[in-house]
Motif scaffolding. Structure first.
Motif, PDB file in Angstrom:
ATOM      1  N   GLY A   1      53.403  57.309  27.151  1.00  0.00           N
ATOM      2  CA  GLY A   1      53.426  57.180  25.860  1.00  0.00           C
ATOM      3  C   GLY A   1      52.964  55.801  25.121  1.00  0.00           C
ATOM      4  N   TYR A   2      52.855  54.851  25.824  1.00  0.00           N
ATOM      5  CA  TYR A   2      52.345  53.453  25.457  1.00  0.00           C
ATOM      6  C   TYR A   2      50.752  53.328  25.475  1.00  0.00           C
ATOM      7  N   GLU A   3      50.513  53.978  26.521  1.00  0.00           N
ATOM      8  CA  GLU A   3      48.867  53.835  26.837  1.00  0.00           C
ATOM      9  C   GLU A   3      48.350  54.736  25.985  1.00  0.00           C
ATOM     10  N   GLU A   4      48.873  56.021  25.551  1.00  0.00           N
ATOM     11  CA  GLU A   4      48.215  56.897  24.560  1.00  0.00           C
ATOM     12  C   GLU A   4      48.421  56.175  23.219  1.00  0.00           C
ATOM     13  N   TRP A   5      49.520  55.398  22.727  1.00  0.00           N
ATOM     14  CA  TRP A   5      49.635  55.054  21.791  1.00  0.00           C
ATOM     15  C   TRP A   5      48.588  53.814  21.587  1.00  0.00           C
ATOM     16  N   LEU A   6      48.465  53.063  22.670  1.00  0.00           N
ATOM     17  CA  LEU A   6      47.178  51.744  22.460  1.00  0.00           C
ATOM     18  C   LEU A   6      45.889  52.288  22.402  1.00  0.00           C
ATOM     19  N   LEU A   7      45.520  53.468  22.872  1.00  0.00           N
ATOM     20  CA  LEU A   7      44.193  53.877  22.604  1.00  0.00           C
ATOM     21  C   LEU A   7      43.894  54.677  21.386  1.00  0.00           C
ATOM     22  N   ASN A   8      45.014  55.511  20.973  1.00  0.00           N
ATOM     23  CA  ASN A   8      44.895  55.768  19.292  1.00  0.00           C
ATOM     24  C   ASN A   8      44.947  54.801  18.404  1.00  0.00           C
ATOM     25  N   GLU A   9      45.625  53.886  18.805  1.00  0.00           N
ATOM     26  CA  GLU A   9      45.655  52.475  17.730  1.00  0.00           C
ATOM     27  C   GLU A   9      44.427  51.886  17.755  1.00  0.00           C
ATOM     28  N   ILE A  10      43.881  51.721  18.886  1.00  0.00           N
ATOM     29  CA  ILE A  10      42.439  51.160  18.942  1.00  0.00           C
ATOM     30  C   ILE A  10      41.355  51.926  18.330  1.00  0.00           C
ATOM     31  N   ARG A  11      41.485  53.320  18.283  1.00  0.00           N
ATOM     32  CA  ARG A  11      40.687  54.221  17.460  1.00  0.00           C
ATOM     33  C   ARG A  11      40.809  54.184  16.305  1.00  0.00           C
ATOM     34  N   ARG A  12      42.132  54.054  15.902  1.00  0.00           N
ATOM     35  CA  ARG A  12      42.267  53.856  14.647  1.00  0.00           C
ATOM     36  C   ARG A  12      41.889  52.550  13.815  1.00  0.00           C
ATOM     37  N   LEU A  13      41.932  51.691  14.333  1.00  0.00           N
ATOM     38  CA  LEU A  13      41.521  50.175  13.897  1.00  0.00           C
ATOM     39  C   LEU A  13      40.128  50.192  13.877  1.00  0.00           C
ATOM     40  N   GLU A  14      39.287  50.793  14.854  1.00  0.00           N
ATOM     41  CA  GLU A  14      37.894  50.996  14.953  1.00  0.00           C
ATOM     42  C   GLU A  14      37.465  51.661  13.830  1.00  0.00           C
ATOM     43  N   ARG A  15      38.263  52.969  13.404  1.00  0.00           N
ATOM     44  CA  ARG A  15      37.725  53.734  12.232  1.00  0.00           C
ATOM     45  C   ARG A  15      38.075  52.803  10.965  1.00  0.00           C
ATOM     46  N   LEU A  16      39.190  52.022  10.861  1.00  0.00           N
ATOM     47  CA  LEU A  16      39.414  51.211   9.485  1.00  0.00           C
ATOM     48  C   LEU A  16      38.357  50.168   9.547  1.00  0.00           C
ATOM     49  N   ASP A  17      38.100  49.658  10.581  1.00  0.00           N
ATOM     50  CA  ASP A  17      37.079  48.432  10.384  1.00  0.00           C
ATOM     51  C   ASP A  17      35.719  49.244   9.768  1.00  0.00           C
ATOM     52  N   HIS A  18      35.430  50.091  10.562  1.00  0.00           N
ATOM     53  CA  HIS A  18      34.033  51.015  10.169  1.00  0.00           C
ATOM     54  C   HIS A  18      34.328  51.415   8.459  1.00  0.00           C
ATOM     55  N   LEU A  19      35.099  51.769   8.220  1.00  0.00           N
ATOM     56  CA  LEU A  19      35.481  52.213   6.833  1.00  0.00           C
ATOM     57  C   LEU A  19      35.528  51.247   5.860  1.00  0.00           C
ATOM     58  N   ALA A  20      36.302  50.014   6.058  1.00  0.00           N
ATOM     59  CA  ALA A  20      36.354  48.830   5.412  1.00  0.00           C
ATOM     60  C   ALA A  20      34.885  48.409   5.172  1.00  0.00           C
ATOM     61  N   GLU A  21      34.094  48.079   6.303  1.00  0.00           N
ATOM     62  CA  GLU A  21      33.018  47.369   5.835  1.00  0.00           C
ATOM     63  C   GLU A  21      31.962  48.562   5.107  1.00  0.00           C
ATOM     64  N   LYS A  22      32.252  49.960   5.114  1.00  0.00           N
ATOM     65  CA  LYS A  22      31.219  50.758   4.536  1.00  0.00           C
ATOM     66  C   LYS A  22      31.867  50.614   3.258  1.00  0.00           C
ATOM     67  N   PHE A  23      33.271  50.489   2.923  1.00  0.00           N
ATOM     68  CA  PHE A  23      33.631  50.453   1.344  1.00  0.00           C
ATOM     69  C   PHE A  23      33.168  49.119   0.942  1.00  0.00           C
ATOM     70  N   ARG A  24      33.056  48.043   1.554  1.00  0.00           N
ATOM     71  CA  ARG A  24      32.550  46.691   0.804  1.00  0.00           C
ATOM     72  C   ARG A  24      31.238  46.558   0.665  1.00  0.00           C
TER      73      ARG A  24
END
Length: 872
Positions: free
Chosen positions: A357-380
């Motif tokens: 569960g920890y490994e799955e959570w880490l990978l999902n969280e990295i995907r989420r943060l990567e998506r967030l960074d992309h969206l935040a930069e696009k928003f700015r």
């Protein structure tokens, strides 16, 4: 002289037998002087038999007549015969008549039956047993080599060695000389008579001066030494048995302590690790989450593998300990609360669940943060473009220039406002995109959502204000529209075409600079295809640009032709030809940059695809290899051939071949790390994940280790119980024959058939069912309904061999205690080695019987506790 030498053995025997008889008759307060005379009336003969046997004979006849004497001797001879002794050619008349040869023969028969026959050493008896005892006791002494009961004793050293072995304080053995036999013999005879209560039965000079001393005389005398020291012999035997039992218990306790410590350490590590794996508090940045992923990789590569080995070793130690306990007839080991192998397996399962569960959570969280960074930069980016466009628009819409403008100016203002409204409508989509991105950032729990929401709200509020102001200004312009005329249609057309074209260029520049994130070759190829399609529209766009610029040139040509003075700029739009050309040039510059970025991403995805295929190629080899090895081990454990040592050697060689395969897994781990570092989250080329491979590898190592341990335990069982290799193979063949599914265990009916094939009476009658239920309670105490091969071997070894028991240990302690119901610490320290004596003293309970003395210890409860038969 020769005659004397021939008679000496006879004299020796008569003197020896006389001394032997007197050593027993003294207890009855009488003695004899001459064997052939003093036994003629049968009275002392009957008395001698009563003393040495401890039994009562028929009442003797006191008459002096010959018939009375014959009757008494017959009573004595009948008693001897009742003890299983055959009296050949010996009759009462010969004894009554004083026949010396017959009388000596009778006495030798009595000595043989009551002094020598009961001697037994290592399953030999009588003469052989007595000789073996002498050899054992004198073996450490120089110049002593006991091979018989005649010439081996002539130098007297053997007699002295026997005494020194049991009572070293009575003999100074090192001062004796082999060339002085008379002194040696007299020394031994005198010490034996004075300190051991063994009468002098032989004459030193007669022995030395006889070529071959009388064997029966020597045996008679030596048997007195044996009986004198038999108490010490019994104590030694008892002490040896106790030492052996205690050594087994001490070793088992040491193994139990080792298991407890290893189990505690492993459980403590699991307890420390699980909270770390269950800590799912997300970090704000990708870098922080990637550090968590790297820490997790270190845990999998460095910290966990030794614990996997410890867990496997713990199970092996536990199985070995239980086997040793069963073999030594001890109760099964029950670990402390919470430290059973099942507890450790449960903890380990919890650990692996948390780990997955920890490994799955880490990978999902990295995907989420990567998506967030992309969206935040696009928003700015979009917000900055929009804010730059709206800069000054409110002031322009609030300007009341129409109040003092001319009619032509008003018409120009109306057209300009129409162009602005067109531009405003074109920006509506961007505002909606900005709001949608902000909403998605909120839904994905972006850490800087507050500032995003504030900025988005400001843009939306400003957009609403612009809409309201635009509507108000249109109303004001339309109010005076009836007064306005002569709109410059050419400029208006320019403005109308330039505005959307300008907006298209701005959108194109925005799209060309837009960030993208893809995970597959298909996705990047889709973007490249869309970009190629965009590039195919550029010629049409260039023609539109030239058409718009032509309108502007036409307006200037007409103005110049008609001498019209223009204001210098289009009154209906701020989009000048220079702006159009500048932005067009910017679009032309951004296209190759976009080409380069897309090609770089395509190369990256091709590299990722290579990593996927590389990992899949290795995993598709390693995964089936592990599965194949697991199946082979299963077959080996069922179809073992040869001796157990051959099987063990084969298994260990097989284990080495498995361990030698480890570099292939290390290579796969390296490839897996490259995949994770490249943030590759799926792989369509293989069904094997690194987690599957790791778990399979750990199971493979554990299975081969368990199989090796099973064979080692079978060897331990065979050697401890004395089972032959043929028996072990017979047991294995019988078991395998009825193990039809090769599952390594038999059901009740299969097991019953196996027992019947081995000759057990467990047929379907009342007696057979009772016997079968008894056996099942031994081989399946947990009522699982299955009988393993190890349980089957343990049962067969118990059936075919003997083990020490609590009763045997109690009997041994009773010997050391001098037949008392208790034993003292002093006696234990005297009879046992120091460490085992202290072991007993520390664990024996005080003796509470009516015959107790201060310091008395209860050896009975201690002995039963060794076998799990008491609460101690």
């Amino acid at each position: 002289m020769r005659l004397i030498a021939c008679l000496r053995p006879q004299w020796q025997r008569q003197d020896t037998f006389t001394a032997w008889c007197n050593s027993h008759l003294r207890k009855a307060g009488t003695q004899i002087e001459n064997i052939d005379e003093d036994f003629r009336d049968g009275l002392k003969l009957m008395l001698l038999l009563e003393v040495i046997s401890g039994e009562r004979l028929p009442k003797p006849e006191r008459g002096k007549m010959r018939v009375h004497k014959i009757n008494n001797v017959n009573k004595a001879l009948d008693f001897i015969a009742s003890k299983g002794v055959k009296l050949v050619s010996i009759g009462a008349e010969e004894i009554v008549d004083g026949n010396a040869k017959m009388t000596l023969g009778m006495i030798w028969t009595i000595i043989l039956r009551f002094a020598i026959q009961d001697i037994s050493v290592e399953e030999t008896s009588a003469k052989e047993g007595l000789l073996l005892w002498c050899q054992r006791k004198t073996a450490p002494y120089k110049n002593v080599n006991v091979q018989n009961f005649h010439i081996s004793w002539k130098d007297g050293l053997a007699f002295n060695a026997l005494i020194h072995r049991h009572r070293p304080e009575l003999i100074e053995y090192d001062k004796l000389r082999k060339d002085d036999p008379v002194t040696n013999l007299n020394n031994a005879f005198e010490v034996a008579e004075k300190y051991l209560d063994i009468p002098k039965m032989l004459d030193a000079e007669d022995i030395v001066n006889t070529a071959r001393p009388d064997e029966k005389a020597i045996m008679t005398y030596v048997s007195s030494f044996y009986h004198a020291f038999s108490g010490a012999q019994k104590a030694e035997t008892a002490a040896n048995r106790i030492c052996k039992v205690l050594a087994v218990n001490q070793e088992n306790e040491h193994l139990m302590e080792d298991y407890e410590k290893l189990a505690s350490d492993l459980l403590e590590w699991i307890r420390r690790t699980i909270p770390w794996l269950e800590d799912r508090v997300p970090q704000k940045t990708i870098q922080e989450m990637q550090q968590k992923l790297e820490d997790f990789r270190d845990y999998r590569r460095v910290h966990k593998p030794p614990k996997v080995q410890e867990k496997c070793q713990l199970e092996i130690n536990f199985n070995t300990l239980q086997t040793k306990l069963r073999l030594s007839n001890r109760p099964a080991f029950m670990p402390s609360e919470g430290k059973m192998v099942s507890d450790i397996n449960n903890g380990w399962q919890h650990l692996e669940q948390a780990e997955k569960g920890y490994e799955e959570w880490l990978l999902n969280e990295i995907r989420r943060l990567e998506r967030l960074d992309h969206l935040a930069e696009k928003f700015r980016q979009k917000a900055s473009i929009h804010e730059a466009w709206t800069d000054g628009k409110e002031a322009m819409l609030k300007h009341r220039d129409y109040e003092t403008a001319t009619l032509s100016d008003i018409k120009a203002l109306i057209r300009k406002h129409e162009a602005f409204e067109s531009d405003l409508a074109a920006h509506q989509d961007r505002v909606e995109q900005i709001a949608a991105i902000a909403q998605e950032l909120n839904e994905l729990d972006y850490y800087d959502s507050h500032n995003v929401n504030t900025r988005c709200q400001k843009i939306c509020d400003q957009w609403d204000a612009l809409g309201s102001l635009t509507h108000s200004r249109r109303e004001a312009l339309e109010k005076t529209e009836k007064q306005l005329e002569a709109i410059d249609q050419l400029h208006l057309e320019y403005a109308k075409r330039a505005a959307p074209f300008n907006n298209w260029m701005e959108s194109a520049m925005e799209d060309l600079q837009d960030m993208f994130i893809v995970h597959t070759i298909e996705e990047i190829e889709g973007l490249i295809s869309a970009h190629d399609q965009f590039k195919s529209t550029l010629p049409d766009a260039d023609r539109e640009r030239e058409a718009i610029l032509a309108i502007h040139k036409e307006a200037q040509r007409i103005a110049e032709s008609n001498h019209i003075k223009l204001s210098g700029s289009n009154p209906y739009t701020t989009v000048t030809p220079q702006i159009i050309n500048s932005k067009w040039e910017k679009v032309q510059q951004l296209v190759p940059k976009r080409d380069h970025a897309l090609l770089e991403e395509q190369s990256k995805q091709q590299s990722n695809e290579h990593l996927r295929r590389q990992f899949a190629s290795q995993a598709n080899v390693v995964g089936p290899w592990i599965q194949t090895k697991m199946e082979e081990i299963g077959r080996i454990s069922i179809e073992m051939n040869g001796t157990l040592e051959d099987q063990l050697s084969h298994l260990k060689q097989y284990e080495r071949s498995i361990v030698d395969y480890k570099p292939n897994l290390d290579l796969l781990e390296q490839q897996h790390q490259l995949i994770q570092e490249a943030l590759i989250f799926d792989n369509k080329h293989t069904n094997y994940t690194m987690e599957h491979i790791r778990v399979g590898w750990e199971q493979l190592l554990t299975t081969i280790a368990r199989t090796i341990n099973e064979v080692e335990n079978q060897i331990l069982t065979r050697d401890a119980k004395g089972i032959s290799q043929e028996q072990m193979q017979e047991f294995r063949a019988s078991f395998n024959h009825f193990d039809k599914d090769h599952g390594g265990a038999l059901g009740p009916e299969e097991f019953k058939a196996c027992l019947i094939s081995l000759g057990y009476d467990v047929e379907n009658d009342r007696q057979g069912e009772a016997e079968f239920n008894r056996i099942m309670s031994l081989v399946d105490p947990n009522h699982s309904g299955l009988v393993t091969f190890q349980a089957f071997i343990d049962f067969m070894s118990r059936e075919t061999t003997d083990t020490d028991t609590a009763d045997q240990v109690i009997a041994s302690f009773k010997v050391l205690a001098g037949d008392k119901n208790f034993i003292t610490a002093e006696e234990l320290r005297r009879e046992l080695p120091p460490d085992q004596a202290e072991y007993c003293i520390a664990r024996m309970a005080p003796y509470q019987g009516p015959d107790a003395v201060p310091g008395a210890l209860d050896y009975k409860s201690f002995s039963t506790a060794l076998y799990g038969e008491s609460d101690l």
